[in-house]
Design a protein around this motif. Sequence first.
Motif, PDB file in Angstrom:
ATOM      1  N   ALA A 268      71.244   8.994  89.193  1.00  0.00           N
ATOM      2  CA  ALA A 268      72.398   9.202  88.316  1.00  0.00           C
ATOM      3  C   ALA A 268      72.664   7.924  87.526  1.00  0.00           C
ATOM      4  N   PRO A 269      73.192   8.048  86.303  1.00  0.00           N
ATOM      5  CA  PRO A 269      73.441   6.851  85.486  1.00  0.00           C
ATOM      6  C   PRO A 269      74.319   5.835  86.214  1.00  0.00           C
ATOM      7  N   LEU A 270      73.936   4.589  86.114  1.00  0.00           N
ATOM      8  CA  LEU A 270      74.637   3.506  86.791  1.00  0.00           C
ATOM      9  C   LEU A 270      74.637   2.289  85.882  1.00  0.00           C
ATOM     10  N   LEU A 271      75.773   1.584  85.856  1.00  0.00           N
ATOM     11  CA  LEU A 271      75.848   0.312  85.145  1.00  0.00           C
ATOM     12  C   LEU A 271      75.614  -0.797  86.159  1.00  0.00           C
ATOM     13  N   GLU A 272      74.538  -1.562  85.957  1.00  0.00           N
ATOM     14  CA  GLU A 272      74.187  -2.674  86.844  1.00  0.00           C
ATOM     15  C   GLU A 272      74.337  -3.967  86.060  1.00  0.00           C
ATOM     16  N   VAL A 273      75.239  -4.820  86.515  1.00  0.00           N
ATOM     17  CA  VAL A 273      75.580  -6.042  85.792  1.00  0.00           C
ATOM     18  C   VAL A 273      75.119  -7.251  86.588  1.00  0.00           C
ATOM     19  N   HIS A 274      74.221  -8.029  86.013  1.00  0.00           N
ATOM     20  CA  HIS A 274      73.810  -9.294  86.620  1.00  0.00           C
ATOM     21  C   HIS A 274      74.594 -10.412  85.949  1.00  0.00           C
ATOM     22  N   LEU A 275      75.397 -11.128  86.744  1.00  0.00           N
ATOM     23  CA  LEU A 275      76.252 -12.196  86.236  1.00  0.00           C
ATOM     24  C   LEU A 275      75.536 -13.531  86.396  1.00  0.00           C
ATOM     25  N   PHE A 276      75.457 -14.280  85.309  1.00  0.00           N
ATOM     26  CA  PHE A 276      74.742 -15.547  85.324  1.00  0.00           C
ATOM     27  C   PHE A 276      75.506 -16.601  86.124  1.00  0.00           C
ATOM     28  N   ASP A 277      74.767 -17.340  86.950  1.00  0.00           N
ATOM     29  CA  ASP A 277      75.334 -18.493  87.668  1.00  0.00           C
ATOM     30  C   ASP A 277      76.579 -18.093  88.458  1.00  0.00           C
ATOM     31  N   PHE A 278      76.469 -16.973  89.150  1.00  0.00           N
ATOM     32  CA  PHE A 278      77.617 -16.418  89.872  1.00  0.00           C
ATOM     33  C   PHE A 278      77.126 -15.916  91.226  1.00  0.00           C
ATOM     34  N   SER A 279      77.838 -16.289  92.316  1.00  0.00           N
ATOM     35  CA  SER A 279      77.372 -15.918  93.650  1.00  0.00           C
ATOM     36  C   SER A 279      78.451 -15.327  94.546  1.00  0.00           C
ATOM     37  N   SER A 280      79.664 -15.131  94.046  1.00  0.00           N
ATOM     38  CA  SER A 280      80.750 -14.622  94.886  1.00  0.00           C
ATOM     39  C   SER A 280      80.559 -13.146  95.201  1.00  0.00           C
ATOM     40  N   GLU A 281      81.053 -12.732  96.383  1.00  0.00           N
ATOM     41  CA  GLU A 281      81.049 -11.313  96.746  1.00  0.00           C
ATOM     42  C   GLU A 281      82.230 -10.628  96.068  1.00  0.00           C
ATOM     43  N   ILE A 282      81.964  -9.572  95.324  1.00  0.00           N
ATOM     44  CA  ILE A 282      83.042  -8.891  94.592  1.00  0.00           C
ATOM     45  C   ILE A 282      83.034  -7.389  94.857  1.00  0.00           C
ATOM     46  N   TYR A 283      82.425  -6.951  95.950  1.00  0.00           N
ATOM     47  CA  TYR A 283      82.443  -5.522  96.278  1.00  0.00           C
ATOM     48  C   TYR A 283      83.888  -5.040  96.403  1.00  0.00           C
ATOM     49  N   GLY A 284      84.150  -3.895  95.790  1.00  0.00           N
ATOM     50  CA  GLY A 284      85.478  -3.303  95.850  1.00  0.00           C
ATOM     51  C   GLY A 284      86.434  -3.831  94.812  1.00  0.00           C
ATOM     52  N   GLN A 285      86.078  -4.922  94.129  1.00  0.00           N
ATOM     53  CA  GLN A 285      86.948  -5.469  93.092  1.00  0.00           C
ATOM     54  C   GLN A 285      86.775  -4.700  91.788  1.00  0.00           C
ATOM     55  N   GLN A 286      87.807  -4.771  90.968  1.00  0.00           N
ATOM     56  CA  GLN A 286      87.760  -4.138  89.655  1.00  0.00           C
ATOM     57  C   GLN A 286      87.155  -5.105  88.653  1.00  0.00           C
ATOM     58  N   LEU A 287      86.263  -4.570  87.828  1.00  0.00           N
ATOM     59  CA  LEU A 287      85.550  -5.397  86.865  1.00  0.00           C
ATOM     60  C   LEU A 287      85.728  -4.811  85.475  1.00  0.00           C
ATOM     61  N   ASP A 288      86.060  -5.658  84.499  1.00  0.00           N
ATOM     62  CA  ASP A 288      86.018  -5.295  83.085  1.00  0.00           C
ATOM     63  C   ASP A 288      84.726  -5.860  82.507  1.00  0.00           C
ATOM     64  N   VAL A 289      83.923  -5.005  81.892  1.00  0.00           N
ATOM     65  CA  VAL A 289      82.643  -5.437  81.335  1.00  0.00           C
ATOM     66  C   VAL A 289      82.656  -5.174  79.838  1.00  0.00           C
TER      67      VAL A 289
END
Length: 333
Positions: A268-289
Amino acid sequence: MPDSEFPDFPRMQPRRPFFIVRGREPAGDDLKHPVVAIGNFDGLHAGHRAVVAGARRLADELGRPAAVLTFDPHPRTFFRPREPVFRLTPESVEATLLARLGLDGMIVLPFDAQLAAMSADAFFDDILVARFGVSGLIIGHDFHFGRGREGSPSFLLRRGASSGMPVVVVEPVNDGGEPVSSSMVRQALEAGDLHRANTLLGYRWFVRGDVSHGQKLGRTLNYPTANLRLDEGCRLRHGIYAVRAAVDSRVVHGVASFGHRPTFDNGAPLLEVHLFDFSSEIYGQQLDVEFVAYLRPEERFDSVEALVAQMDLDSAEARRILAENPPPRSLLG
Protein backbone atom coordinates in the motif's frame (compact mmCIF):
# COMPACT_ATOMS: atom_id res chain seq x y z
CA MET A 1 12.44 23.84 -10.19
CA PRO A 2 11.82 24.69 -6.53
CA ASP A 3 11.38 28.31 -5.51
CA SER A 4 12.33 30.25 -2.40
CA GLU A 5 9.39 32.65 -2.32
CA PHE A 6 6.85 30.25 -0.81
CA PRO A 7 6.07 30.90 2.87
CA ASP A 8 7.05 28.11 5.24
CA PHE A 9 3.76 27.17 6.89
CA PRO A 10 5.05 24.46 9.26
CA ARG A 11 7.28 26.96 11.10
CA MET A 12 4.64 29.66 11.49
CA GLN A 13 3.04 30.38 14.85
CA PRO A 14 -0.61 31.37 15.41
CA ARG A 15 -1.17 34.86 16.73
CA ARG A 16 -4.21 34.20 18.94
CA PRO A 17 -6.29 31.38 20.47
CA PHE A 18 -8.20 29.35 17.90
CA PHE A 19 -11.54 27.72 18.63
CA ILE A 20 -13.17 24.83 16.76
CA VAL A 21 -16.92 24.22 16.92
CA ARG A 22 -18.18 20.90 15.56
CA GLY A 23 -21.63 19.46 15.10
CA ARG A 24 -24.92 21.19 15.68
CA GLU A 25 -24.20 23.24 18.79
CA PRO A 26 -24.05 27.07 18.93
CA ALA A 27 -20.62 28.64 18.74
CA GLY A 28 -20.58 29.96 22.32
CA ASP A 29 -18.96 33.11 23.69
CA ASP A 30 -15.59 32.56 22.01
CA LEU A 31 -17.13 33.00 18.55
CA LYS A 32 -20.12 35.14 19.47
CA HIS A 33 -21.73 36.88 16.46
CA PRO A 34 -18.84 36.02 14.14
CA VAL A 35 -18.06 37.20 10.67
CA VAL A 36 -17.79 33.97 8.70
CA ALA A 37 -16.25 32.92 5.44
CA ILE A 38 -18.31 30.01 4.10
CA GLY A 39 -17.09 27.26 1.84
CA ASN A 40 -14.83 24.27 1.38
CA PHE A 41 -11.34 25.59 1.94
CA ASP A 42 -9.43 22.47 0.94
CA GLY A 43 -5.84 23.52 0.33
CA LEU A 44 -6.35 27.12 1.46
CA HIS A 45 -4.99 28.17 -1.90
CA ALA A 46 -4.55 31.78 -3.01
CA GLY A 47 -8.26 32.17 -3.85
CA HIS A 48 -9.34 30.78 -0.48
CA ARG A 49 -6.96 33.08 1.34
CA ALA A 50 -8.45 36.09 -0.40
CA VAL A 51 -11.81 35.06 1.11
CA VAL A 52 -10.25 34.48 4.53
CA ALA A 53 -8.51 37.86 4.41
CA GLY A 54 -11.86 39.47 3.59
CA ALA A 55 -13.41 37.87 6.66
CA ARG A 56 -10.59 39.14 8.87
CA ARG A 57 -10.96 42.69 7.50
CA LEU A 58 -14.74 42.83 7.94
CA ALA A 59 -14.50 41.30 11.42
CA ASP A 60 -11.99 43.96 12.45
CA GLU A 61 -14.27 46.68 11.09
CA LEU A 62 -17.25 45.30 13.05
CA GLY A 63 -15.30 44.37 16.17
CA ARG A 64 -16.32 40.72 15.87
CA PRO A 65 -14.42 37.42 15.77
CA ALA A 66 -13.60 35.96 12.36
CA ALA A 67 -14.16 32.31 11.48
CA VAL A 68 -14.73 29.97 8.59
CA LEU A 69 -17.82 27.82 8.30
CA THR A 70 -17.05 24.61 6.48
CA PHE A 71 -18.29 21.05 6.11
CA ASP A 72 -17.16 17.54 7.01
CA PRO A 73 -17.07 15.23 5.23
CA HIS A 74 -16.37 17.07 2.00
CA PRO A 75 -19.73 17.28 0.14
CA ARG A 76 -18.23 15.34 -2.76
CA THR A 77 -17.58 12.43 -0.39
CA PHE A 78 -21.23 12.48 0.68
CA PHE A 79 -22.56 12.46 -2.86
CA ARG A 80 -19.90 10.06 -4.24
CA PRO A 81 -18.89 7.84 -1.31
CA ARG A 82 -17.02 5.37 -3.52
CA GLU A 83 -14.72 8.06 -4.91
CA PRO A 84 -12.28 9.18 -2.19
CA VAL A 85 -11.51 12.89 -2.35
CA PHE A 86 -7.84 13.88 -2.56
CA ARG A 87 -7.91 16.15 0.48
CA LEU A 88 -5.15 18.74 0.27
CA THR A 89 -5.66 19.86 3.87
CA PRO A 90 -7.42 17.51 6.29
CA GLU A 91 -9.22 19.23 9.13
CA SER A 92 -6.26 19.38 11.53
CA VAL A 93 -4.03 20.95 8.87
CA GLU A 94 -6.76 23.33 7.77
CA ALA A 95 -7.27 24.49 11.37
CA THR A 96 -3.53 25.05 11.75
CA LEU A 97 -3.35 27.18 8.63
CA LEU A 98 -6.45 29.20 9.48
CA ALA A 99 -5.07 29.97 12.94
CA ARG A 100 -1.80 31.07 11.39
CA LEU A 101 -3.69 33.32 9.00
CA GLY A 102 -5.13 35.17 11.97
CA LEU A 103 -8.65 33.77 12.25
CA ASP A 104 -10.33 33.15 15.59
CA GLY A 105 -12.08 29.88 14.85
CA MET A 106 -13.56 27.26 12.62
CA ILE A 107 -17.15 26.01 12.53
CA VAL A 108 -17.43 22.49 11.10
CA LEU A 109 -20.92 21.35 10.13
CA PRO A 110 -21.61 17.66 9.46
CA PHE A 111 -22.53 17.29 5.80
CA ASP A 112 -25.25 14.67 5.92
CA ALA A 113 -28.63 13.96 4.33
CA GLN A 114 -30.34 16.55 6.52
CA LEU A 115 -27.96 19.33 5.51
CA ALA A 116 -27.97 18.27 1.85
CA ALA A 117 -31.78 18.53 1.77
CA MET A 118 -31.95 21.90 3.55
CA SER A 119 -33.19 24.82 1.49
CA ALA A 120 -31.03 27.90 1.09
CA ASP A 121 -33.56 29.98 3.06
CA ALA A 122 -33.55 27.48 5.94
CA PHE A 123 -29.75 27.45 5.98
CA PHE A 124 -29.67 31.24 6.18
CA ASP A 125 -32.41 31.55 8.82
CA ASP A 126 -31.79 28.48 10.99
CA ILE A 127 -28.03 28.12 10.85
CA LEU A 128 -26.48 31.48 10.03
CA VAL A 129 -28.93 33.69 11.94
CA ALA A 130 -30.56 31.58 14.67
CA ARG A 131 -27.72 29.22 15.60
CA PHE A 132 -24.60 31.30 15.08
CA GLY A 133 -25.87 34.90 15.06
CA VAL A 134 -23.60 35.71 12.13
CA SER A 135 -22.65 39.38 11.85
CA GLY A 136 -21.33 39.26 8.28
CA LEU A 137 -20.60 36.87 5.43
CA ILE A 138 -17.67 36.53 3.05
CA ILE A 139 -17.98 34.12 0.11
CA GLY A 140 -16.19 33.30 -3.08
CA HIS A 141 -17.65 34.25 -6.44
CA ASP A 142 -18.69 30.64 -7.21
CA PHE A 143 -20.02 29.51 -3.81
CA HIS A 144 -23.30 27.57 -3.93
CA PHE A 145 -25.11 25.70 -1.18
CA GLY A 146 -28.44 24.28 -0.12
CA ARG A 147 -30.84 21.85 -1.77
CA GLY A 148 -30.04 21.60 -5.46
CA ARG A 149 -27.34 24.29 -5.02
CA GLU A 150 -30.11 26.90 -4.97
CA GLY A 151 -28.10 29.15 -2.66
CA SER A 152 -25.82 31.47 -4.62
CA PRO A 153 -23.88 34.71 -4.15
CA SER A 154 -26.84 36.69 -5.48
CA PHE A 155 -29.16 34.89 -3.03
CA LEU A 156 -26.92 35.75 -0.09
CA LEU A 157 -26.56 39.36 -1.22
CA ARG A 158 -30.36 39.65 -1.35
CA ARG A 159 -30.95 37.96 2.03
CA GLY A 160 -28.13 39.91 3.64
CA ALA A 161 -29.52 43.22 2.40
CA SER A 162 -33.00 42.42 3.71
CA SER A 163 -31.70 41.40 7.14
CA GLY A 164 -29.02 44.06 7.62
CA MET A 165 -26.18 41.56 7.38
CA PRO A 166 -23.19 42.68 5.27
CA VAL A 167 -22.28 40.17 2.57
CA VAL A 168 -19.07 40.44 0.56
CA VAL A 169 -18.46 38.43 -2.62
CA VAL A 170 -14.74 38.03 -3.32
CA GLU A 171 -13.62 37.98 -6.94
CA PRO A 172 -11.51 35.05 -8.13
CA VAL A 173 -7.74 34.97 -7.96
CA ASN A 174 -6.62 34.01 -11.46
CA ASP A 175 -3.68 32.03 -12.75
CA GLY A 176 -3.15 32.38 -16.48
CA GLY A 177 -6.66 33.77 -16.88
CA GLU A 178 -8.29 30.86 -15.01
CA PRO A 179 -9.60 31.04 -11.43
CA VAL A 180 -7.35 29.20 -8.99
CA SER A 181 -9.10 26.10 -7.67
CA SER A 182 -8.39 23.08 -5.47
CA SER A 183 -8.82 20.89 -8.55
CA MET A 184 -5.94 22.70 -10.26
CA VAL A 185 -3.71 22.08 -7.25
CA ARG A 186 -4.67 18.39 -7.12
CA GLN A 187 -3.89 17.97 -10.81
CA ALA A 188 -0.46 19.55 -10.35
CA LEU A 189 0.38 17.29 -7.41
CA GLU A 190 -0.82 14.23 -9.31
CA ALA A 191 1.63 15.20 -12.07
CA GLY A 192 4.49 15.80 -9.61
CA ASP A 193 4.54 19.48 -10.63
CA LEU A 194 5.35 20.95 -7.23
CA HIS A 195 6.26 24.35 -8.64
CA ARG A 196 2.80 24.81 -10.11
CA ALA A 197 1.01 23.34 -7.08
CA ASN A 198 2.94 25.54 -4.67
CA THR A 199 2.46 28.61 -6.86
CA LEU A 200 -1.31 28.05 -6.85
CA LEU A 201 -1.30 27.46 -3.10
CA GLY A 202 1.02 30.35 -2.29
CA TYR A 203 2.96 28.12 0.11
CA ARG A 204 4.73 24.78 -0.08
CA TRP A 205 2.26 21.93 0.25
CA PHE A 206 2.79 19.74 3.29
CA VAL A 207 1.23 16.67 4.85
CA ARG A 208 0.75 15.71 8.49
CA GLY A 209 0.81 12.24 9.94
CA ASP A 210 1.87 10.07 12.85
CA VAL A 211 5.17 8.22 12.49
CA SER A 212 4.42 4.49 12.43
CA HIS A 213 6.54 1.36 12.66
CA GLY A 214 7.38 -0.23 9.34
CA GLN A 215 9.49 -3.18 8.24
CA LYS A 216 12.64 -1.24 9.19
CA LEU A 217 14.20 -2.04 5.82
CA GLY A 218 15.70 1.44 5.68
CA ARG A 219 17.87 0.74 8.70
CA THR A 220 19.44 -2.26 6.99
CA LEU A 221 20.30 0.04 4.05
CA ASN A 222 21.69 2.76 6.31
CA TYR A 223 18.69 4.89 5.37
CA PRO A 224 16.32 4.82 8.38
CA THR A 225 12.94 6.36 7.61
CA ALA A 226 9.98 7.89 9.39
CA ASN A 227 6.94 6.23 7.86
CA LEU A 228 3.58 8.00 7.43
CA ARG A 229 0.35 6.53 6.11
CA LEU A 230 -1.38 9.25 4.14
CA ASP A 231 -5.11 9.41 3.47
CA GLU A 232 -6.33 6.78 1.01
CA GLY A 233 -7.49 9.53 -1.34
CA CYS A 234 -3.99 11.04 -1.65
CA ARG A 235 -2.99 11.02 -5.29
CA LEU A 236 0.40 12.70 -5.02
CA ARG A 237 2.59 11.37 -7.81
CA HIS A 238 4.62 8.40 -6.67
CA GLY A 239 8.30 9.15 -6.62
CA ILE A 240 11.22 10.68 -4.74
CA TYR A 241 11.11 14.18 -3.24
CA ALA A 242 13.34 16.69 -1.48
CA VAL A 243 11.49 17.56 1.73
CA ARG A 244 11.64 19.39 5.01
CA ALA A 245 10.04 18.05 8.18
CA ALA A 246 8.95 19.89 11.29
CA VAL A 247 10.28 17.78 14.21
CA ASP A 248 10.23 18.87 17.85
CA SER A 249 9.86 22.56 16.93
CA ARG A 250 12.74 22.47 14.46
CA VAL A 251 13.05 21.93 10.74
CA VAL A 252 15.09 18.99 9.42
CA HIS A 253 16.02 18.43 5.78
CA GLY A 254 15.48 15.10 4.13
CA VAL A 255 14.57 12.98 1.13
CA ALA A 256 11.31 11.06 0.86
CA SER A 257 9.77 8.29 -1.17
CA PHE A 258 6.04 8.04 -1.74
CA GLY A 259 4.74 4.90 -3.38
CA HIS A 260 4.52 1.11 -3.36
CA ARG A 261 8.21 0.15 -2.78
CA PRO A 262 8.42 -1.95 -5.99
CA THR A 263 11.90 -3.27 -5.20
CA PHE A 264 10.54 -4.94 -2.05
CA ASP A 265 6.81 -5.59 -1.74
CA ASN A 266 4.58 -3.39 -3.96
CA GLY A 267 2.49 -2.73 -0.86
CA ALA A 268 0.00 0.00 0.00
CA PRO A 269 1.24 3.56 -0.66
CA LEU A 270 3.52 4.80 2.09
CA LEU A 271 5.46 8.00 2.66
CA GLU A 272 8.99 7.13 3.84
CA VAL A 273 11.02 10.12 5.01
CA HIS A 274 14.77 9.89 5.57
CA LEU A 275 15.90 12.83 7.71
CA PHE A 276 19.47 14.00 7.21
CA ASP A 277 21.81 14.00 10.22
CA PHE A 278 19.00 12.95 12.54
CA SER A 279 18.98 10.01 14.97
CA SER A 280 16.18 10.60 17.51
CA GLU A 281 13.35 8.09 17.97
CA ILE A 282 10.10 9.71 16.85
CA TYR A 283 7.69 6.76 16.62
CA GLY A 284 4.17 7.90 17.45
CA GLN A 285 5.03 11.58 17.04
CA GLN A 286 3.23 13.84 14.61
CA LEU A 287 5.27 14.99 11.65
CA ASP A 288 4.67 17.81 9.16
CA VAL A 289 6.46 17.08 5.88
CA GLU A 290 6.85 19.92 3.37
CA PHE A 291 7.48 19.02 -0.28
CA VAL A 292 10.15 21.19 -1.90
CA ALA A 293 11.10 19.42 -5.14
CA TYR A 294 10.21 16.32 -7.16
CA LEU A 295 13.37 14.37 -8.01
CA ARG A 296 12.35 11.31 -10.04
CA PRO A 297 9.67 8.65 -10.51
CA GLU A 298 9.44 5.56 -8.34
CA GLU A 299 11.17 2.58 -9.95
CA ARG A 300 12.12 -1.03 -9.33
CA PHE A 301 15.80 -1.97 -8.95
CA ASP A 302 17.29 -5.38 -9.72
CA SER A 303 19.43 -5.38 -6.60
CA VAL A 304 19.65 -3.75 -3.19
CA GLU A 305 23.09 -2.42 -4.15
CA ALA A 306 21.65 -0.61 -7.17
CA LEU A 307 18.89 0.83 -5.01
CA VAL A 308 21.34 2.12 -2.38
CA ALA A 309 23.53 3.68 -5.08
CA GLN A 310 20.51 5.58 -6.41
CA MET A 311 19.48 6.59 -2.88
CA ASP A 312 22.95 8.08 -2.42
CA LEU A 313 22.44 10.14 -5.57
CA ASP A 314 18.93 11.16 -4.49
CA SER A 315 20.19 12.29 -1.09
CA ALA A 316 22.98 14.34 -2.61
CA GLU A 317 20.54 16.00 -5.00
CA ALA A 318 18.05 16.70 -2.22
CA ARG A 319 20.76 18.24 -0.04
CA ARG A 320 21.84 20.46 -2.92
CA ILE A 321 18.32 21.67 -3.68
CA LEU A 322 17.46 22.29 -0.04
CA ALA A 323 20.70 24.22 0.51
CA GLU A 324 19.93 26.42 -2.49
CA ASN A 325 16.35 27.01 -1.28
CA PRO A 326 16.53 27.89 2.43
CA PRO A 327 13.29 28.20 4.41
CA PRO A 328 11.79 31.59 3.46
CA ARG A 329 10.21 34.09 5.76
CA SER A 330 6.86 33.37 7.34
CA LEU A 331 3.69 34.30 5.46
CA LEU A 332 2.82 36.59 8.36
CA GLY A 333 6.35 37.80 9.06
